[in-house]
Design an enzyme around this catalytic site. Structure first.
Site, mmCIF file in Angstrom:
data_model
loop_
_atom_site.group_PDB
_atom_site.id
_atom_site.type_symbol
_atom_site.label_atom_id
_atom_site.label_comp_id
_atom_site.label_asym_id
_atom_site.label_seq_id
_atom_site.Cartn_x
_atom_site.Cartn_y
_atom_site.Cartn_z
ATOM 1 N N GLY A 61 0.858 -1.245 0.067
ATOM 2 C CA GLY A 61 0.231 0.170 0.050
ATOM 3 C C GLY A 61 0.991 1.452 0.053
ATOM 4 N N ARG B 48 3.826 6.109 1.806
ATOM 5 C CA ARG B 48 4.154 7.704 1.838
ATOM 6 C C ARG B 48 3.614 8.596 0.585
ATOM 7 N NH1 ARG B 48 9.816 7.005 -0.935
ATOM 8 N NH2 ARG B 48 9.374 5.229 -2.374
ATOM 9 N N ASP C 188 8.849 6.421 7.524
ATOM 10 C CA ASP C 188 8.722 7.840 7.932
ATOM 11 C C ASP C 188 7.713 8.342 6.839
ATOM 12 O OD1 ASP C 188 10.465 8.083 5.724
ATOM 13 O OD2 ASP C 188 11.963 9.241 7.026
ATOM 14 N N ARG D 129 3.089 13.234 -8.538
ATOM 15 C CA ARG D 129 2.966 12.410 -9.613
ATOM 16 C C ARG D 129 1.648 12.543 -10.268
ATOM 17 N NH1 ARG D 129 5.228 6.298 -8.651
ATOM 18 N NH2 ARG D 129 3.530 6.207 -7.000
ATOM 19 N N ARG E 23 -2.408 -1.227 -9.982
ATOM 20 C CA ARG E 23 -1.453 -2.078 -10.193
ATOM 21 C C ARG E 23 -1.714 -3.646 -10.265
ATOM 22 N NH1 ARG E 23 2.550 1.072 -7.004
ATOM 23 N NH2 ARG E 23 1.571 3.227 -6.489
ATOM 24 N N ASP F 93 3.840 -4.623 -7.235
ATOM 25 C CA ASP F 93 3.368 -3.525 -6.931
ATOM 26 C C ASP F 93 3.743 -2.359 -7.652
ATOM 27 O OD1 ASP F 93 5.658 -4.526 -5.388
ATOM 28 O OD2 ASP F 93 5.536 -2.380 -4.561
ATOM 29 N N ASP G 14 7.354 4.482 -10.633
ATOM 30 C CA ASP G 14 8.193 4.169 -9.378
ATOM 31 C C ASP G 14 9.593 4.086 -10.027
ATOM 32 O OD1 ASP G 14 6.638 4.315 -7.675
ATOM 33 O OD2 ASP G 14 6.830 2.276 -6.802
#
Ligand code: AMP
Ligand code: MG
Length: 521
Positions: free
Chosen positions: A85, A88, A120, A171, A178, A258, A268
């Protein structure tokens, strides 16, 4: 910006609602004006960098945004992880472009979500800029890709071994569905949600499946045919994508399920890189120990990823199988028979991949060599050239560019003959009758300039230094903008040699021997 959010309607299992984190000092570093025009972002907003900084850091929500983190699973280096998932990223919503195409607007590095696990939720400046540069370069090269609308520095320090400046990259993608999105639902046995995602994906990406124009065949496809047609469409897009990567020497680096978009765009850019010296085994990603995602493996990996998508569709397909003589069968026998029928149908499609890929692969190389036809002879010519390039350690981009030029430049032809020997004459004998046509085709398929790793890294280092050393934030913003814009101007016309491109056509001094890329963005 006019949001029109449809993914939200899919409901509970598909995402979690979550707000982006606030950041202390948002500063707009990059804004993609051409893309923002396509997305019909208003002139008032475009002329207000401060407001853009607030919106595209996640500090302030634009009207109509409904932030969500998408749920997905994924095979990472072959191992299934049921719970990935967006850890970030926040999908702000969807907008319709000038051409009425729907695009997702997603913030990345915008804070933690319920999917963050131990992360984070942040992104460092260099990887954010890298995604912007690489996606724009791919776009200009004519490769299907997601793009970036903005990079905003956050004023935060984040920790990636060393202290780094934080950033948020926006983005823009045809969607973020996906293979892993299907896997997330299938792994939970939620077949009705798999069906809902299938319907949504068909409507958004492959509406032709539900709009058969040919009146001589059935007006609409059966449910079973829709599933199979969907798989076939996704496979075709995936083949087109990988072959385009191979054309320009792109190594994605982390082709996990993914990171495989259903729409067939590149997503990505974490550990991606460009191949300089030709070698099918080229790998730059520090975590790709066994070369699973090496340059020459990408076609096979996409096949494997498509088989994982097929796995998710299988239970749904089973439901549409009718088994003869049902009365005499036990429920278990009936289910088994349905499964066998469904499996045979889905395997037929998956097994077509290698031939389809081969066809697309050689057609692409034929265009790089100006060959009109793909036949046994031309296939052998391609294979032999690649073998020669590998054994002679030739630069991929420079060699194809030289081949293009050699058709009208005897010196270059002779230079090539020195390394490629009789291959050159074999090739010339095939293109002999249509050299000018061949050269035109080749010039469109063989870039002069690509985002070479050493240049990208130099640009990123200059940007990081600018942010650290600048006496005022404004100067840092301006210099980063200037450094990246100048580079992107060169990469924006990759098929024409100019005075500007000449500075970026060189190979890395160390032949990229020690170059490494990292996922840890
Ligand atoms: P990627 O390598 O970017 O495809 O990410 C793989 C998974 O790790 C995705 O679920 C990401 O959302 C998650 N992830 C990567 N970096 C972070 C981070 N800094 N914080 C939280 N999640 C992350
Ligand atoms: Mg990812």
């Amino acid at each position: 910006m006019k949001f029109d959010n449809t993914y939200i309607a899919l409901g509970k299992p598909f995402y979690q609602r979550v707000l982006p984190a606030k950041v202390p000092k948002p500063k707009l570093l990059l804004w993609n004006r051409a893309l923002s025009d396509d997305l019909l972002i208003t002139e008032d907003l475009v002329n207000d960098p401060q407001q853009l900084g607030e919106y595209f850091s996640g500090n302030v929500l634009p009207e109509g945004a409904e932030p969500i983190a998408l749920a997905y699973s994924g095979h990472q280096f072959g191992h299934f992880n049921p719970q990935l998932g967006d850890g970030r990223a926040h999908l702000l919503g969807e907008v319709l472009s000038k051409d009425n195409v729907r695009f997702d607007i997603q913030l990345k590095g915008s804070g933690q979500t319920p999917f963050s696990r131990r992360g984070d939720g942040k992104c460092a400046l260099a990887p954010a800029l890298r995604e912007y540069i690489m996606s724009e370069a791919l776009y200009a090269l004519g490769v299907p890709t997601s793009r970036c609308l903005a990079v905003v520095s956050t004023g935060e320090t984040i920790h990636r071994g060393l202290a780094k400046a934080g950033a948020v990259v926006t983005r823009v993608a045809a969607s973020h569905i996906r293979v892993g999105s299907f896997q997330y639902l299938a792994a939970r046995g939620d077949i009705s949600s798999v069906k809902a995602l299938l319907d949504y994906s068909i409507e958004r990406h492959f509406p032709e499946i539900d709009n058969i124009q040919d009146s001589t065949i059935a007006a609409t496809l059966s449910q079973e045919q829709r599933v199979l047609a969907f798989l076939e469409h996704v496979i075709d897009k995936q083949i087109t994508l990988i072959v385009q990567w191979l054309r320009i020497g792109f190594i994605h680096g982390v082709m996990n399920t993914d990171n495989t978009a259903i729409c067939g765009d590149t997503i990505d850019f974490g550990p991606c890189a460009m191949m300089g010296t030709y070698n099918a085994k080229t790998v730059f990603s520090s975590i790709d120990e066994y070369g699973r995602y090496a340059f020459g493996e990408q076609g096979k990996v996409a096949h494997w990823n498509m088989a994982r998508l097929a796995d998710c569709l299988l239970p749904l397909l089973c439901q549409y199988q009718t088994v003869a003589d049902e009365a005499s069968l036990s429920l278990k026998d009936k289910e088994q028979a349905q499964q066998q029928l469904a499996l045979a149908k889905i395997e037929t499609i998956i097994h077509r991949y290698p031939d389809k890929f081969d066809e697309a692969y050689y057609t692409m190389y034929a265009s790089k060599l100006g060959l009109a036809e793909v036949n046994k002879e031309t296939k052998a010519l391609v294979d032999e050239l690649l073998a020669l390039m590998q054994s002679n350690r030739l630069d991929y981009t420079q060699t194809f560019y030289l081949l293009t030029e050699s058709l009208t430049d005897k010196d270059k032809e002779n230079a090539l003959r020195n390394v490629l020997g009789a291959w050159v004459d074999q090739w010339l004998s095939i293109v002999a009758n249509g050299q000018l046509v061949a050269q035109t085709v080749m010039a469109k398929n063989n870039p002069v300039v690509i985002p070479r790793n050493h240049h990208v890294e130099q640009i990123l280092a200059r940007c990081e230094a600018a942010l650290e050393s600048s006496p005022t934030a404004l100067t840092a913003q301006e210099s980063i903008n200037q450094i990246v814009t100048q580079f992107l101007t060169v990469l924006g016309s990759p098929y024409a040699e100019t005075d500007a491109t000449k500075h970026y056509q060189d190979t890395a001094a160390d032949g990229d021997r020690y170059y490494q890329t990292f996922c840890g963005t």
